[in-house]
Design an enzyme around this catalytic site. Structure first.
Site, mmCIF file in Angstrom:
data_model
loop_
_atom_site.group_PDB
_atom_site.id
_atom_site.type_symbol
_atom_site.label_atom_id
_atom_site.label_comp_id
_atom_site.label_asym_id
_atom_site.label_seq_id
_atom_site.Cartn_x
_atom_site.Cartn_y
_atom_site.Cartn_z
ATOM 1 N N CYS B 244 45.994 50.545 50.504
ATOM 2 C CA CYS B 244 44.863 51.536 50.203
ATOM 3 C C CYS B 244 43.928 51.644 51.387
ATOM 4 O O CYS B 244 44.496 52.024 52.518
ATOM 5 C CB CYS B 244 44.098 51.120 48.865
ATOM 6 S SG CYS B 244 43.446 49.527 49.051
ATOM 7 N N ARG B 249 42.248 48.498 45.899
ATOM 8 C CA ARG B 249 42.904 49.241 44.798
ATOM 9 C C ARG B 249 44.517 48.870 45.073
ATOM 10 O O ARG B 249 45.195 48.715 43.867
ATOM 11 C CB ARG B 249 42.901 50.836 45.376
ATOM 12 C CG ARG B 249 41.590 51.247 44.798
ATOM 13 C CD ARG B 249 41.422 52.716 45.375
ATOM 14 N NE ARG B 249 41.305 53.073 46.890
ATOM 15 C CZ ARG B 249 41.142 54.369 47.615
ATOM 16 N NH1 ARG B 249 41.352 55.421 46.819
ATOM 17 N NH2 ARG B 249 40.973 54.214 48.727
#
Lengths: 173, 288
Positions: B244, B249
């Site tokens: 990410c 994430r």
């Protein structure tokens, strides 16, 4: 031109900065935070964040300018409300959406209290280096940069106010 | 067409809010809150939960890396954690940082880890108890792990490049705008110092949120299988790299692939786009 807010000068129309850099009320807050160990600093920031709601507009208050918007760089809507009284002093109220970070809420309460009674020009001239002195270097990092956002928004509304005042004065002249 | 699983590969890696409320005082568990909002824990947390800060507690203070095994042992010891403690992670932002902390715990070989399904927001939305009392646990003597499991669950830039060149599964879990190179910051976040926009050549776009329901709980196994096995080309036979911006994430997606779909060959490229997008000479693709 005024150099800052704090004590009233002889005319009562301007105020003098307490230490040559920051408004007196803000300076007191800075000194308070600088005197605290890290864990108490964080607790105090949370207390300020708890008080952010108290900075919202109150019933019956009028404002010269209102700027409520959600910027691309912020997680939620932030509203800034500016009232400039007959002595030219600014009074700021703010609203924050529920997604706004705790640190940003804390900074909102700090700024509304610390800048109370300054002129819009004094707010515009304020350097931003005090933020790290309040928050502490450890919390100023990636994913917490919106702490500067509130100051930017307050300065922005003051600039619009001053620009409009200058335009009005130019038209009168 | 392949048959998709109907159950999570490791259902024991998730706990539900209802279960946790009934087991707050169980011995042998430690509830760990890990958030993006650095002060959120101080505004209230699940009773008994300790706070682990992704930056201050898990990352080296000077170089961009994780703490040493010695520091990890200190962190666990001061939070009353032993190798036998089951750590139940939860946090804000749909458990991004909870998954990041869990992944970091796995880096140091801590095996007993779980995620609170739905995270902090679901717990709070359901009106479950919160407190500002900070718990104190007896200090333990967590042993210093002999190794960090970087090789097994972490990818570095050169490994992400090799993955790209080999045409192996590489999943970009950022927003579509970041993937296409239209923006160099996360939607609703300020700039974080990335110089170039786009994605690693060959990476498939599958935003992290695709794996969750509106309440931040994970989607059923069959849906996750369709998303990752069918659409991203992930399989048990080939290793996968996820990335990410700074690795949080992608930790979420790493958790989904590793624990919910049961793939044991997934690595998180935590240097992610803040490294790749600034790296001189790194190949970049733009557009969909």
């Amino acid at each position: 031109m005024s150099k800052g807010c704090g004590k009233l000068d002889e005319s009562g129309a301007a105020e003098i900065r307490s230490d040559g850099t920051y408004p007196a009320k803000l300076n007191n807050i800075i000194k308070l935070f600088e005197s605290l160990p890290e864990d108490e600093r964080r607790e105090t920031l949370v207390s300020y964040a708890d008080n952010a709601k108290k900075q919202e507009p109150r019933a019956g208050e009028d404002f010269n300018l209102v700027d409520v918007r959600k910027d691309e760089e912020c997680m939620d809507t932030v509203g800034v409300y500016l009232h400039v009284d007959e002595n030219g002093k600014a009074h700021i109220r703010m609203t924050l959406g529920p997604e706004v970070q705790t640190l940003t809420r804390a900074m909102t309460a700090v700024l509304c209290k610390g800048l109370e009674g300054c002129t819009p020009q004094e707010i515009l001239d304020l350097p931003s280096d005090f933020v790290t002195r309040i928050v502490g270097a450890e919390l100023v990092r990636i994913r917490s940069q919106t702490i500067y956002y509130v100051l930017t928004r307050i300065k922005s509304i003051c600039k619009v106010y001053l620009d409009r005042e200058r335009m009005t004065q130019a038209q009168v002249a | 067409m392949a048959t998709h699983p109907t159950q999570y590969a490791h259902p024991e890696a998730l706990v539900e809010t209802d279960w946790l409320e009934k087991h707050l005082e169980d011995e042998g568990i430690r509830i760990v809150e890990s958030n993006e909002d650095v002060l959120l824990y101080g505004t209230g947390h699940i009773p008994g939960a300790v706070h682990i800060d992704w930056r201050a507690d898990l990352q080296d203070p000077v170089i961009r890396d994780y703490i040493s095994p010695e520091k990890f042992a200190e962190l666990c010891s001061r939070n009353g954690i032993t190798p036998d403690t089951t750590c139940i992670f939860y946090g804000d932002k749909a458990n991004w940082w909870a998954c990041y902390a869990l992944w970091a715990f796995r880096l140091f070989g801590h095996e007993k880890v779980k995620i609170l399904n739905g995270g902090r927001d679901k717990w709070k939305a359901e009106g479950r108890p919160m407190t500002r009392d900070v718990p104190k646990y007896s200090k333990t003597n967590y042993p210093v792990s002999k190794k960090r499991f970087d090789k097994e669950i972490r990818a570095f830039a050169d490994e992400a490049l090799a993955q790209s060149k080999a045409g192996k599964p590489l999943i970009d879990v950022r927003s579509p705008g970041e993937y296409k190179g239209e923006i160099t910051h996360m939607p609703e976040y300020p700039q974080e110092g990335v110089l170039r926009g786009g994605h690693i050549p060959g990476a498939k776009s599958m935003p992290w949120k695709t794996a969750t329901n509106d309440d931040a709980t994970f989607k059923p196994a069959s849906e996750l299988a369709k998303i990752y096995l069918d659409q991203c080309g992930v399989s048990p036979d080939t290793d996968t790299v996820v990335y990410c911006r700074i690795g949080e994430r992608s930790s979420h997606t790493w958790f989904v692939l590793t624990y919910l779909l049961g793939l044991d060959n997934v690595r998180n490229y935590d240097g992610s786009w803040t490294e790749w997008g600034n790296k001189v000479g790194a190949p970049i693709e733009k557009g969909a």
